[in-house]
Design a protein around this motif. Structure first.
Motif, PDB file in Angstrom:
ATOM      1  N   ILE A   6       0.822  -1.213   0.000  1.00  0.00           N
ATOM      2  CA  ILE A   6       0.000   0.000   0.000  1.00  0.00           C
ATOM      3  C   ILE A   6       0.853   1.259   0.000  1.00  0.00           C
ATOM      4  N   TYR A   7       1.917   1.241   0.805  1.00  0.00           N
ATOM      5  CA  TYR A   7       2.649   2.484   0.993  1.00  0.00           C
ATOM      6  C   TYR A   7       3.579   2.829  -0.164  1.00  0.00           C
ATOM      7  N   ILE A   8       3.576   2.029  -1.249  1.00  0.00           N
ATOM      8  CA  ILE A   8       4.340   2.439  -2.426  1.00  0.00           C
ATOM      9  C   ILE A   8       3.431   2.828  -3.587  1.00  0.00           C
ATOM     10  N   LEU A   9       2.106   2.821  -3.348  1.00  0.00           N
ATOM     11  CA  LEU A   9       1.184   3.120  -4.444  1.00  0.00           C
ATOM     12  C   LEU A   9       1.395   4.523  -5.001  1.00  0.00           C
ATOM     13  N   GLU A  10       1.600   5.471  -4.107  1.00  0.00           N
ATOM     14  CA  GLU A  10       1.798   6.843  -4.572  1.00  0.00           C
ATOM     15  C   GLU A  10       3.055   6.965  -5.423  1.00  0.00           C
ATOM     16  N   GLN A  11       4.128   6.324  -4.956  1.00  0.00           N
ATOM     17  CA  GLN A  11       5.372   6.366  -5.715  1.00  0.00           C
ATOM     18  C   GLN A  11       5.237   5.619  -7.039  1.00  0.00           C
ATOM     19  N   LEU A  12       4.492   4.510  -7.027  1.00  0.00           N
ATOM     20  CA  LEU A  12       4.275   3.752  -8.256  1.00  0.00           C
ATOM     21  C   LEU A  12       3.560   4.589  -9.297  1.00  0.00           C
ATOM     22  N   SER A  13       2.528   5.311  -8.880  1.00  0.00           N
ATOM     23  CA  SER A  13       1.814   6.189  -9.811  1.00  0.00           C
ATOM     24  C   SER A  13       2.734   7.267 -10.373  1.00  0.00           C
ATOM     25  N   GLU A  14       3.548   7.845  -9.479  1.00  0.00           N
ATOM     26  CA  GLU A  14       4.482   8.878  -9.922  1.00  0.00           C
ATOM     27  C   GLU A  14       5.453   8.337 -10.962  1.00  0.00           C
ATOM     28  N   ASP A  15       5.985   7.148 -10.714  1.00  0.00           N
ATOM     29  CA  ASP A  15       6.959   6.568 -11.639  1.00  0.00           C
ATOM     30  C   ASP A  15       6.329   6.211 -12.984  1.00  0.00           C
ATOM     31  N   LEU A  16       5.098   5.745 -12.969  1.00  0.00           N
ATOM     32  CA  LEU A  16       4.410   5.450 -14.230  1.00  0.00           C
ATOM     33  C   LEU A  16       4.170   6.734 -15.016  1.00  0.00           C
ATOM     34  N   ASN A  17       3.810   7.803 -14.311  1.00  0.00           N
ATOM     35  CA  ASN A  17       3.682   9.102 -14.968  1.00  0.00           C
ATOM     36  C   ASN A  17       5.014   9.546 -15.557  1.00  0.00           C
ATOM     37  N   GLY A  18       6.098   9.268 -14.809  1.00  0.00           N
ATOM     38  CA  GLY A  18       7.428   9.631 -15.299  1.00  0.00           C
ATOM     39  C   GLY A  18       7.762   8.947 -16.610  1.00  0.00           C
ATOM     40  N   ILE A  19       7.377   7.665 -16.736  1.00  0.00           N
ATOM     41  CA  ILE A  19       7.624   6.937 -17.990  1.00  0.00           C
ATOM     42  C   ILE A  19       6.839   7.584 -19.126  1.00  0.00           C
TER      43      ILE A  19
END
Length: 956
Positions: free
Chosen positions: A93-106
């Motif tokens: 759960i606590y990496i969901l925000e970072q995961l979204s950010e990284d996908l946006n970065g791609i």
């Protein structure tokens, strides 16, 4: 069109995944039973992971291989296995925000790469600020942001990208007590093998927990509705979860002293160990290392001494350390302090490292041992502190826990370094440095009467011989002892020469006596007088050269256990030597420059300039073909515009270098003419290298494909001339010779000559007796000195110039004396060579007209023949060189006035040598001659060192 479709597919697919993540509503409220929270969120995350698994697999299957690799390269932090189409662990759960950010970065990366190519600075800047970890990623075309912007000359973007990497440490940790905010927090599942980054919010929370504020205690536990983190154990656990598989190990890459106010202790975890069966048991217990029962995925405590070694590496910001882990087969392990990993030489054992906070037991409670930064000039800041007094080691324990390098240096087993006791070495010969008083005392104590008598005699009678050899006696295990007495000198160059001579004598002596094994003791010089690293490098290089002649002599360096800095110097230089041997390469340091020899492909060299000789038409054509249309068009254009030019400089096109130098050169069977032509070739090359301010070149061995010329002579001349240029011009460059892989004989010849090349001393040491008596030596930083009109020197120059100008001069404004020591001694060396060869003095005092804007270039870098036609005589009627005349009234026509109506002219000493009538087709002097002439007063030179500017006259 296919690429556009793939790009759009990937963007659209990632946007859909981001929307799915946004729609997740995990439970934040407090249930009566907290286990209900855990079970609810656990099921939800498992479902989400399955959804994303399916989405990603379907998406990637529709993309080309190029776009699949592009995505996976950006996504490698998330433990996703495309071959299986799954994440190797449930998304937390606590990496969901970072995961979204990284996908946006791609998604945004496509626009960023296009913008770097088009020069859109704001888009690139916004991308880097938001996604800094993607800065060095490659685009779909395998080009980085920096490459794309520099290729199209967008300097503002290049400058910005480079400056992002300039925040490098400028001092050791103990020289800078500022807190750093560069800690990297990571986690991994208990039985996993990949570390995953925490998001920024979590990282900041963890970091702040270990920073002490005034008298407050550390916050060693972080709890919320999802998980609990114990920083004492660096362990995270899910709330109300009994399954050990849901625990996470935590670590921070960064030293505790640099980032926090704590001491720490170091641990390792084995991730792979091929000699044992995989033990799938999982435990939270931290173990002590026992080689009979190594388990994977368990943390092991490291010894007191290894903790200190890692501390030293952290303090000095070292990236790599070599460490002997206790009880692990006496193997040497490479610790990577950037990635926090370790492995043995053959990669059969590898794993992770981390630190955890050090604690004390006080009133039955564990508390963190605080570190408070001080303002004092401490020489060391330990990350680790030894709490238990019982762990203090005696000398015997210290030796057994120390680094102990086996005699196994991959490719080269003829030279090794290890800790030990030189007295116990069973070598044929041990070598003792007389400056090492502690070793001399041990030798005196254990050596027996004959050894003691020799040492006493040595003290009483100073011998001129720096090497004294005696037969061993007493408890000393070797057959012979060689004592070395190195004379203390202030000049490091003379010290190195003495060491080279001593090493040569020792190795010859060992060879003559048919000895096979020799052990050198640790050197014991004052590092304030001599740079130890440079001395050690000289010792190793000289022994290696001798081993090339005497192949069956094995050398070991036995270092006392308390001299780890000396050990590290030896090990690093030996490791570098072994790597160069295994890679079919060797290098030799000449002052601030390096000459390298390497087997390989010149087309693939990533240097400032690649050099191609006209004597190799096949290579020239190959370079032009591989370089592409840009190289072809540039070469054809320059060759057409300047058919007499000795060097054509072209852009690199498709090659990795910056430019290509096509140099006109043809071999000659006459040995003297061959050597002259090679010297000219290198001289022209160096001039152009300097004009572009380049620092590295790669070139093949010129003339190697010509049967009627001597390859050894070519190699020797090339090496000597490059050394001469490096020393006389004080160059700092890297010269790389590329030999074809199948040219073993040429490589061996070059290898041997490079090893045995001796730096020329004629140009290195300044003999002040040869400096003109008129020179002012009060300020060696200046090259131009105005000559006072009160001096006889002024009157002599003034009267001669005035008389020869034949009434064309109204006023001499000033006369400047040129004092360029480097250029002058280069000229003197050339003058001696001329006299030795011709047995007569051919020096003349001549004149050279110049433009004001070129005067400083001439004074600083001599008469560069690449400016022929610019230096005064605007003609190449008698050859493509630098023109001089004995008649200044003739030169006057070429001395262009400045805005004040002032003109300038040099008076120069010029070596004429053998001269011949010249013509405009001459690119260089004909074989057997040194200059060309009009047959009267004009002389043309073709070598920089052939002339020296004595005076610069400014007149109207």
């Amino acid at each position: 069109m296919s690429s556009e479709n793939d790009e759009n597919k990937l963007k659209k697919g990632l946007e859909e995944i981001i929307e799915i993540i946004k729609d997740i509503n995990y439970e934040k409220s407090s249930f009566i039973n907290s286990n209900e929270i855990f079970q609810f969120n656990k099921q939800m995350m498992e479902n989400l992971t399955n959804v994303i698994n399916n989405k990603l697999k379907c998406l990637l299957d529709t993309l080309s291989l190029k776009y699949q690799d592009y995505f996976l390269d950006f996504f490698n932090d998330y433990n996703y296995d495309y071959s299986k189409g799954i994440f190797n662990e449930t998304i937390k759960i606590y990496i969901l925000e970072q995961l979204s950010e990284d996908l946006n970065g791609i998604i945004y990366s496509f626009d960023a790469f296009k913008s770097s190519f088009d020069g859109n600075f704001s888009v690139v800047k916004n991308f880097i600020e938001k996604y800094p970890k993607y800065k060095d990623k490659c685009s779909i075309y395998d080009t980085t942001l920096l490459y794309s912007s520099s290729r199209n000359n967008y300097f503002h973007i290049v400058k910005y990208l480079i400056e992002q990497d300039l925040n490098l440490p400028q001092s050791t940790i103990f020289d800078n007590n500022e807190m750093k905010l560069n800690s990297i927090w990571e986690y991994k599942i208990i039985n996993g093998n990949q570390w995953i980054l925490f998001d920024n919010n979590q990282s900041n929370r963890l970091r702040n927990a270990l920073i002490s504020i005034e008298n407050e205690e550390f916050n060693m536990n972080i709890n919320n509705y999802l998980y609990s983190i114990s920083l004492m154990k660096c362990l995270s656990s899910q709330i109300s979860n009994s399954s050990i598989n849901e625990y996470l190990w935590i670590r921070c890459r960064g030293s505790s002293i640099e980032n926090f106010h704590i001491y720490s202790t170091w641990q390792i975890m084995f991730n792979e160990y091929l000699s044992i069966k995989i033990n799938k048991s999982i435990s939270l217990e931290v173990l002590n290392i026992d080689h009979t029962n190594i388990k994977l995925n368990h943390w092991y405590q490291l010894s007191h001494f290894i903790n200190q070694q890692i501390d030293n590496g952290i303090n000095y910001r070292r990236k790599y350390l070599y460490i002997d882990i206790d009880s692990i087969d006496n193997q040497l392990f490479l610790f990577n302090l950037e990635e926090f990993s370790f492995s043995n030489n053959d990669q059969t054992i590898n794993g992770f490292i981390r630190w955890i906070p050090e604690f004390l037991l006080k009133n039955d409670q564990f508390i963190i041992h605080k570190y408070k930064p001080s303002n004092g000039n401490s020489h060391s800041l330990p990350v680790y502190i030894n709490i238990q007094q019982s762990t203090i080691l005696n000398q015997q324990q210290y030796l057994t826990t120390d680094i102990n390098h086996d005699e196994n240096f991959h490719e080269n087993e003829s030279m090794i370094v290890r800790f030990g006791n030189i007295i116990e070495e069973k070598s044929d010969v041990i070598v003792i440095w007389w400056s090492s008083k502690s070793l001399l005392e041990l030798i005196y104590e254990y050596g027996g009467s004959s050894v003691r008598n020799t040492i006493n005699h040595k003290f009483e009678n100073k011998s001129d011989n720096p090497i004294i050899s005696i037969q061993s006696d007493g408890f000393i295990q070797s057959k012979m002892i060689y004592f070395i007495d190195l004379e203390i000198q202030s000049d490091i160059i003379l010290v190195k020469k003495s060491i080279e001579s001593i090493i040569n004598s020792i190795m010859e002596k060992v060879h003559e006596n048919n000895y096979k094994r020799i052990s050198f003791s640790s050197i014991d010089f004052n590092s304030n007088i001599y740079p130890l690293e440079s001395i050690i490098e000289t010792i190793i290089e000289q022994i290696h050269q001798q081993q090339f002649l005497h192949k069956n002599i094995f050398v070991s360096f036995i270092i006392e256990s308390n001299k780890k800095d000396i050990f590290n110097y030896f090990y690093e230089h030996l490791n570098s030597l072994n790597q160069s041997i295994s890679q079919n390469s060797i290098s030799k340091t000449i002052e601030n420059s390096q000459i390298q020899l390497e087997k390989g492909d010149i087309i693939k060299q990533k240097v400032d300039a690649i050099v191609v000789s006209s004597s190799s038409d096949i290579l020239k054509q190959l370079i032009i073909i591989e370089g592409g249309e840009q190289v072809y068009e540039s070469y054809e254009k320059e060759n057409k515009l300047n058919p007499n030019s000795l060097l054509i400089s072209c852009p690199s096109g498709n090659l990795l270098c910056k430019r290509i130098f096509f140099v006109k050169w043809n071999p000659n069977e006459n040995e003297f003419i061959l050597q002259q032509s090679i010297n000219d070739f290198i001289n022209i090359l160096i001039q152009n290298l300097l004009s572009y301010n380049y620092k590295s070149i790669a070139l093949p061995l010129i003339g190697s494909n010509h049967k009627n010329i001597s390859t050894p002579i070519v190699i020797k001349t090339i090496i000597n001339q490059f050394i001469y240029q490096i020393k006389s011009r004080n160059l700092s460059i890297n010269i790389k010779f590329i030999i074809l892989p199948d040219q073993d004989q040429i490589y061996q010849e070059f290898y041997q000559q490079l090893l045995h090349s001796h730096e020329q001393q004629d140009n290195q040491l300044i003999n002040y007796d040869e400096i003109p008596s008129t020179w002012d030596l009060s300020d060696e930083t200046r090259n131009r000195f105005i000559v006072s009109f009160h001096l006889n020197e002024y009157k002599t120059v003034h009267d001669e110039f005035n008389q020869l100008m034949k009434g064309k001069i109204k006023k001499i404004i000033q006369i400047e004396r040129i004092q360029n020591q480097r250029w002058y001694f280069q000229y003197l060396a050339h003058k001696k060579d001329f006299f030795k060869r011709l047995n007569k003095n051919t020096e003349k005092r001549l004149y050279h007209a110049s433009k004001f804007k070129l005067n400083n270039s001439i004074i600083n870098d001599c008469f560069n023949r690449s400016f022929a036609g610019l230096h005064g005589l605007n003609s190449t009627a008698y050859g493509m060189g630098v023109y001089f005349s004995s008649d200044p009234s003739y030169c006057h026509h070429f001395a262009k006035p400045n805005s004040n109506g002032e003109r300038s002219m040099f008076i120069a000493q010029v070596l004429i040598g053998e001269t011949i009538l010249g013509n405009s087709s001459m690119k260089t002097r004909p074989p057997g001659y040194d200059t060309t002439t009009d047959g009267n007063h004009i002389f043309v030179i073709y070598h920089d060192a052939q002339a020296y500017a004595q005076y610069l006259i400014t007149y109207k």
